[in-house]
Enzyme design. Structure first.
Site, PDB file in Angstrom:
ATOM      1  N   ASP A   1      -0.313   0.032  -4.495  1.00  0.00           N
ATOM      2  CA  ASP A   1      -1.755   0.324  -4.443  1.00  0.00           C
ATOM      3  C   ASP A   1      -1.968   1.610  -3.653  1.00  0.00           C
ATOM      4  O   ASP A   1      -1.650   1.664  -2.469  1.00  0.00           O
ATOM      5  CB  ASP A   1      -2.462  -0.852  -3.742  1.00  0.00           C
ATOM      6  CG  ASP A   1      -3.979  -0.676  -3.662  1.00  0.00           C
ATOM      7  OD1 ASP A   1      -4.493   0.361  -4.114  1.00  0.00           O
ATOM      8  OD2 ASP A   1      -4.641  -1.597  -3.140  1.00  0.00           O
TER       9      ASP A   1
ATOM     10  N   GLU B   1     -11.563  -2.562  -8.522  1.00  0.00           N
ATOM     11  CA  GLU B   1     -12.186  -3.062  -7.298  1.00  0.00           C
ATOM     12  C   GLU B   1     -13.356  -2.165  -6.874  1.00  0.00           C
ATOM     13  O   GLU B   1     -14.259  -2.623  -6.185  1.00  0.00           O
ATOM     14  CB  GLU B   1     -11.156  -3.220  -6.168  1.00  0.00           C
ATOM     15  CG  GLU B   1     -10.971  -2.026  -5.280  1.00  0.00           C
ATOM     16  CD  GLU B   1     -10.023  -2.277  -4.106  1.00  0.00           C
ATOM     17  OE1 GLU B   1      -8.867  -2.644  -4.361  1.00  0.00           O
ATOM     18  OE2 GLU B   1     -10.432  -2.078  -2.957  1.00  0.00           O
TER      19      GLU B   1
ATOM     20  N   ASP C   1     -14.241  -7.116  -8.829  1.00  0.00           N
ATOM     21  CA  ASP C   1     -14.652  -7.492  -7.477  1.00  0.00           C
ATOM     22  C   ASP C   1     -15.892  -8.389  -7.597  1.00  0.00           C
ATOM     23  O   ASP C   1     -16.710  -8.214  -8.496  1.00  0.00           O
ATOM     24  CB  ASP C   1     -14.973  -6.223  -6.684  1.00  0.00           C
ATOM     25  CG  ASP C   1     -15.315  -6.502  -5.234  1.00  0.00           C
ATOM     26  OD1 ASP C   1     -14.442  -6.308  -4.380  1.00  0.00           O
ATOM     27  OD2 ASP C   1     -16.468  -6.896  -4.958  1.00  0.00           O
TER      28      ASP C   1
ATOM     29  N   HIS D   1      -9.887  -8.429  -7.384  1.00  0.00           N
ATOM     30  CA  HIS D   1      -9.741  -7.882  -6.043  1.00  0.00           C
ATOM     31  C   HIS D   1     -10.204  -8.937  -5.049  1.00  0.00           C
ATOM     32  O   HIS D   1     -11.263  -9.531  -5.212  1.00  0.00           O
ATOM     33  CB  HIS D   1     -10.604  -6.637  -5.890  1.00  0.00           C
ATOM     34  CG  HIS D   1     -10.681  -6.144  -4.479  1.00  0.00           C
ATOM     35  ND1 HIS D   1     -11.871  -5.993  -3.805  1.00  0.00           N
ATOM     36  CD2 HIS D   1      -9.714  -5.759  -3.625  1.00  0.00           C
ATOM     37  CE1 HIS D   1     -11.627  -5.533  -2.587  1.00  0.00           C
ATOM     38  NE2 HIS D   1     -10.335  -5.377  -2.448  1.00  0.00           N
TER      39      HIS D   1
ATOM     40  N   GLU E   1      -1.908   0.336  -8.641  1.00  0.00           N
ATOM     41  CA  GLU E   1      -3.331   0.059  -8.451  1.00  0.00           C
ATOM     42  C   GLU E   1      -4.060   1.272  -7.888  1.00  0.00           C
ATOM     43  O   GLU E   1      -3.555   1.955  -6.990  1.00  0.00           O
ATOM     44  CB  GLU E   1      -3.453  -1.137  -7.491  1.00  0.00           C
ATOM     45  CG  GLU E   1      -4.861  -1.535  -7.140  1.00  0.00           C
ATOM     46  CD  GLU E   1      -4.886  -2.839  -6.338  1.00  0.00           C
ATOM     47  OE1 GLU E   1      -3.926  -3.630  -6.451  1.00  0.00           O
ATOM     48  OE2 GLU E   1      -5.858  -3.054  -5.592  1.00  0.00           O
TER      49      GLU E   1
ATOM     50  N   LYS F   1       0.849  -1.190   0.000  1.00  0.00           N
ATOM     51  CA  LYS F   1       0.000   0.000   0.000  1.00  0.00           C
ATOM     52  C   LYS F   1       0.882   1.236   0.000  1.00  0.00           C
ATOM     53  O   LYS F   1       1.882   1.293   0.738  1.00  0.00           O
ATOM     54  CB  LYS F   1      -0.886  -0.005   1.250  1.00  0.00           C
ATOM     55  CG  LYS F   1      -1.807  -1.222   1.324  1.00  0.00           C
ATOM     56  CD  LYS F   1      -2.873  -1.189   0.253  1.00  0.00           C
ATOM     57  CE  LYS F   1      -3.853  -2.343   0.407  1.00  0.00           C
ATOM     58  NZ  LYS F   1      -4.984  -2.223  -0.530  1.00  0.00           N
TER      59      LYS F   1
END
Lengths: 431, 431
Positions: free
Chosen positions: A247, A300, A323, A350, A273, A219
């Site tokens: 991400d 997602e 997703d 996701h 992402e 992240k």
């Protein structure tokens, strides 16, 4: 196959994941992974379980939406559901007053996904097969009929989709055998939550390498200097042969996203992402052009097939992160798989949260057997959280998901967990 | 200015408009116009009233969303709200768990709009002015600070918006005087609901002409032959000098939309509204290119400024139909007005329903005085429904809205109407 849906139960389930900062990122600071959970009961005794996923407060709204949509499921014959799942899904959406709340987005769409996913669990149980296998055994015509084509034809016609699916029919059997033998590739997000410090990050990356993972996601999107340091640390542990993805969870504007990608590029990033707003097709397209060969990964938070259609057509989505519970469940997921295959974009769904790994594995495995026919550049996200609450949890061998074998959609949460994590009355919340 | 918000009341109000097929169109077959209504009460005795609009079933979900969002308003000082309305709106959205339900779309966004609109009613009452005038008296810097710029800068920077607003400052006084003297142009949708037969359509068009309307909108998008006949009938009554607009309410795919426009073009159509999915920027752009000089009008279902940004940047929106209660209320509406002005696209807000005319007049009048500085090609939709329930209903003189003079956002529904139309307990529903 006898009987009909006679009862629709909804449950508000919440897991207090925020207590350990599991799942923390630049936007979702302290999530409590939650499920708006649906049980469809038939008079024949079968049950279909399904859910949508949220991250805590507001889960009651998704539950209420599932309940409103679920009313439309009552009385639907099981045989008709099995024969025409797309017709059932379209019936659930056909309330012209409820449509105003979306259309096809936000809470009402989350509620739809919960009910549709439960219906697919029911279909799997009715025919005695896991959902990936139910889908992989359907004819190209049946698959095309799952999709609501009204807004998609300008990019992909049903006829073109049919032709694409028919080309994959001869190889289905061989790919299914390979899938059963080898499983489906995965990557891990468990190492890189934003709330973890450098020591924990390095330790978890080392553990990931030792466990056999060859792709890891971090992240980013808070402080750039921190992110440069964290990515360099991760790359050092991973070595040159493994994939590193980042991400930003939508936390950046378009210009900042490009700045981030440029600063992190020395750590050899495979995909970036959710760099910015999940609604912004044009900004994603601009970012994708600017940061190539790093791929833009998103999806997602894409709420319906119309959004995926645009992201794919605009070259704004180099990796499609479908997703299982934000668009309208399995039927709309099939539409997205078809669109992605038509644009030759890999789907890396996701997952994580609660139960999303359990669901998306079915979609990716079906994609491999009957739609794209490929596992190249494709991986299912894996996060090692909360699987113990499921009746049919994911099974991994090394960095690969093994195909589910039990009938249904692997969506069922154990009765004792449902009791303990019910919000606000369950023992976890009152204790 | 003393005190703080101490109580947030929500009410589910529904008007049984489906009984007469008022408001019927190709998608919204039988709406019961509804308001998820919010009252913000302060310990100083002031009340701010606001709402979002839905069309019946599911209004309880919007009410629940307004209640969840409204909890974040409790304790907010009135003086701080008046000094920094944008800060208040951003605070309402800053719950990282609730964000998952959107982000910034669907039910949670409708709930946000209801609370933000009530807060602006409170601001107007606190400073003793109608909201259009509150906005029109703010400095360019204050206006720019209402906007969340994070995802907008790639199309419009705050600096460029500031410059644009400053250019309009010298003319504000003259335009305000002209607005007070002449009002703001309107058009009527009351003639052309899809459920009305030809005789009623012709009669209502004649009445519209007799009343002085020079722009009329018809619903289309069901059967093409019917639409060709209905448009020709309307054009015959309107004569060559008046504007005729059509609205398909999202019922068509891109190719059909072009086919419809070509077939109806002989009736001299000014704009084609909501031809297809409201999420589909790229399809609207393609349709706009194909049907020029007929303009594509859309925006009533665009859920946030990021969507408007893309529609405008892609040339997909020749007329911007901002809604007062689907994006996040007044602050986000200001963002949309700035984006539209920067692209030189006229804003003709979506209205009708219950109370939307009352709200959007403030936005258009502010736009004229301080943002675009123009009324050219601009009109506010007018539908003659349900105004009798408002404490400060719209006032028209001929085909023009007169500027509201009472403090607030004209959002307050009379207490006796709130009691009678409360759902399901009010006398209208139990009687």
């Amino acid at each position: 196959m006898d009987g009909a849906i006679v009862d629709v139960e909804t449950v508000d389930l919440r897991f207090p994941t925020s207590r350990a900062l599991d799942g923390s990122d630049a936007v979702n600071e302290a999530p409590d992974y939650s499920a708006a959970y649906v049980v469809l009961r038939t008079d024949g005794g079968l049950e279909g379980h399904g859910f949508t996923f949220t991250i805590g407060r507001g889960n009651e709204l998704a539950v209420a939406a599932a309940e409103v949509i679920g009313r439309r499921a009552r009385g639907w014959p099981v045989a008709e559901l099995v024969a025409d799942p797309g017709g059932f899904a379209r019936h659930l959406q056909a309330d012209s007053q409820l449509r105003w709340l979306g259309p096809a987005k936000g809470t009402i769409q989350l509620g739809l996904a919960a009910v549709v996913n439960a219906a697919w669990d029911l279909i799997g149980k009715a025919v005695g097969a896991p959902v990936w296998k139910v889908l992989a055994d359907m004819s190209p015509r049946q698959l095309v009929d799952l999709v609501d084509w009204r807004y998609l034809r300008d990019t992909l016609t049903p006829e073109a989709a049919l032709e694409m699916l028919e080309k994959q029919v001869p190889g289905r059997e061989e790919r299914e055998a390979r899938l059963r033998a080898e499983g489906y590739p995965a990557y891990t997000t468990s190492a890189g939550w934003l709330g973890y410090d450098d020591d924990k990050l390095v330790r978890l990356c080392r553990e990931a390498v030792a466990t056999g993972w060859d792709a890891v996601k971090l992240k980013v999107g808070g402080d750039l200097a921190d992110d440069v340091r964290r990515c360099a640390l991760a790359r050092e542990v991973l070595g040159p042969g493994r994939r590193l993805m980042i991400d930003a969870n939508q936390n950046l504007g378009a210009a900042d996203a490009v700045r981030w990608a440029e600063a992190l590029a020395p750590s050899d990033i495979w995909w970036f992402e959710e760099p910015t707003s999940p609604d912004d097709v044009l900004a994603h397209a601009a970012i994708a052009r600017a940061i190539a060969p790093i791929r833009v990964a998103t999806g997602e938070h894409a709420h319906n097939a119309v959004m995926f259609k645009q992201f794919l057509a605009a070259g704004a989505m180099g990796v499609c992160q479908l997703d299982a519970a934000r668009p309208g469940g399995v039927d709309e997921a099939v539409a997205v798989l078809l669109l992605a295959a038509a644009h030759d974009v890999p789907v890396c769904p996701h997952a994580g949260g609660v139960g999303l790994c359990e669901l998306v594995q079915h979609l990716s495995m079906f994609d491999y057997v009957a739609v794209s026919g490929s596992r190249e550049d494709r991986m299912i996200e894996y996060v090692d959280h909360l699987h113990e609450h499921f009746a049919d949890p994911v099974r991994l061998r090394g960095p690969s998901y093994l195909p589910p074998t039990r009938p249904g959609y692997s969506a069922e949460i154990l009765a004792e967990s449902r009791a303990a994590y019910a919000f606000p009355g369950g023992s976890v919340w009152t204790g």
